[in-house]
Design a protein around this motif. Structure first.
Motif, PDB file in Angstrom:
ATOM      1  N   HIS A   1       8.311   6.063  10.362  1.00 54.46           N
ATOM      2  CA  HIS A   1       7.867   7.278   9.683  1.00 54.46           C
ATOM      3  C   HIS A   1       6.769   7.035   8.656  1.00 54.46           C
ATOM      4  O   HIS A   1       6.594   7.842   7.747  1.00 54.46           O
ATOM      5  CB  HIS A   1       9.070   7.974   9.022  1.00 54.46           C
ATOM      6  CG  HIS A   1      10.024   8.520  10.020  1.00 54.46           C
ATOM      7  ND1 HIS A   1      11.066   7.770  10.518  1.00 54.46           N
ATOM      8  CD2 HIS A   1      10.084   9.709  10.649  1.00 54.46           C
ATOM      9  CE1 HIS A   1      11.726   8.491  11.401  1.00 54.46           C
ATOM     10  NE2 HIS A   1      11.155   9.679  11.501  1.00 54.46           N
ATOM     11  N   SER A   2       6.037   5.942   8.792  1.00 51.90           N
ATOM     12  CA  SER A   2       4.950   5.674   7.852  1.00 51.90           C
ATOM     13  C   SER A   2       3.618   5.605   8.600  1.00 51.90           C
ATOM     14  O   SER A   2       3.586   5.547   9.821  1.00 51.90           O
ATOM     15  CB  SER A   2       5.211   4.368   7.088  1.00 51.90           C
ATOM     16  OG  SER A   2       5.310   3.299   7.989  1.00 51.90           O
ATOM     17  N   ASP A   3       2.555   5.618   7.845  1.00 51.96           N
ATOM     18  CA  ASP A   3       1.211   5.593   8.419  1.00 51.96           C
ATOM     19  C   ASP A   3       0.421   4.408   7.891  1.00 51.96           C
ATOM     20  O   ASP A   3       0.691   3.891   6.804  1.00 51.96           O
ATOM     21  CB  ASP A   3       0.450   6.878   8.042  1.00 51.96           C
ATOM     22  CG  ASP A   3       1.047   8.114   8.709  1.00 51.96           C
ATOM     23  OD1 ASP A   3       1.535   7.989   9.841  1.00 51.96           O
ATOM     24  OD2 ASP A   3       1.030   9.188   8.074  1.00 51.96           O
ATOM     25  N   ARG A   4      -0.556   4.013   8.661  1.00 52.41           N
ATOM     26  CA  ARG A   4      -1.593   3.041   8.303  1.00 52.41           C
ATOM     27  C   ARG A   4      -1.064   1.771   7.653  1.00 52.41           C
ATOM     28  O   ARG A   4      -0.268   1.063   8.234  1.00 52.41           O
ATOM     29  CB  ARG A   4      -2.647   3.719   7.446  1.00 52.41           C
ATOM     30  CG  ARG A   4      -3.288   4.872   8.199  1.00 52.41           C
ATOM     31  CD  ARG A   4      -4.421   5.464   7.454  1.00 52.41           C
ATOM     32  NE  ARG A   4      -4.891   6.615   8.229  1.00 52.41           N
ATOM     33  CZ  ARG A   4      -5.120   7.778   7.737  1.00 52.41           C
ATOM     34  NH1 ARG A   4      -5.004   7.988   6.449  1.00 52.41           N
ATOM     35  NH2 ARG A   4      -5.526   8.745   8.498  1.00 52.41           N
ATOM     36  N   ALA A   5      -1.523   1.479   6.441  1.00 56.86           N
ATOM     37  CA  ALA A   5      -1.168   0.214   5.780  1.00 56.86           C
ATOM     38  C   ALA A   5       0.334   0.120   5.528  1.00 56.86           C
ATOM     39  O   ALA A   5       0.924  -0.959   5.641  1.00 56.86           O
ATOM     40  CB  ALA A   5      -1.938   0.070   4.471  1.00 56.86           C
ATOM     41  N   ALA A   6       0.962   1.240   5.181  1.00 60.83           N
ATOM     42  CA  ALA A   6       2.409   1.233   4.933  1.00 60.83           C
ATOM     43  C   ALA A   6       3.163   0.837   6.199  1.00 60.83           C
ATOM     44  O   ALA A   6       4.169   0.127   6.133  1.00 60.83           O
ATOM     45  CB  ALA A   6       2.873   2.596   4.431  1.00 60.83           C
TER      46      ALA A   6
END
Length: 190
Positions: A170-175
């Motif tokens: 449920h996170s995006d990009r760098a996370a």
């Protein structure tokens, strides 16, 4: 219209401090159990953490070749890990077993708190769950989770895997990369 015979509910602002007090009492009793009382119940399965830690310390190998692992498992991050670190400065006694047990208590309750937050539980619900788990649930459950502690460590690691996996999904990009790295590290350790 108010029903005079209906049970009255405790307001949430009073319930949270009551649960925190209950958790504090349960933690004190749990510390007594792990540090003092469990000495009377320790057995071969529980003592293996001290024995393996001593073998690692003496042989200088984190995975001693002569060690017989149950079911061929390799224990990377387990109850023995805390003891290995402490053996550099302390003798191998029940006190090290108790220290490892208390670290396990912290991991179980901390991982459970985080897991509840990820699942969207309210603060009160998480406090209630902590109160129950800090109470040990039963003699057998307390022994497995906190006395012997091996299952407590596995339970905590399972909660951490579930939480990091959920965050990864449920996170995006760098996370996403950070959560993915944590998830992969936990998979290797487990």
């Amino acid at each position: 219209m108010l029903n005079k015979n209906a049970p009255r509910r405790m307001p949430a602002r009073l319930l949270a401090p009551a649960l925190i007090a209950l958790i504090a009492v349960n933690l004190l009793l749990l510390a007594y159990y792990v540090i003092y009382d469990y000495q009377l119940a320790v057995h071969a399965d529980a003592a293996v953490m001290n024995t393996l830690a001593q073998e690692i310390h003496d042989s200088g190998q984190f995975f001693p070749r002569g060690w017989n692992y149950a079911n061929g498992d390799l224990w990377v991050l387990g109850t023995h890990t805390v003891i290995v670190a402490l053996l550099a400065v302390l003798p191998n006694t029940f006190a090290l077993h108790a220290a490892s047990g208390m670290v396990t208590v912290a991991m179980v309750l901390g991982a459970l708190w985080w897991c509840g937050a990820v699942l969207g539980q309210s603060r009160l619900a998480r406090l209630l769950v902590l109160a129950v788990l800090a109470g040990g649930i039963s003699v057998n459950m307390a022994e497995n989770l906190y006395g012997q502690a091996a299952y407590g460590m596995l339970f905590a690691q399972s909660c951490l895997l579930a939480c990091s996996g959920w965050r990864l999904l449920h996170s995006d990009r760098a996370a996403r990369w950070r959560w993915g790295a944590l998830f992969a590290l936990l998979i290797v350790l487990v």
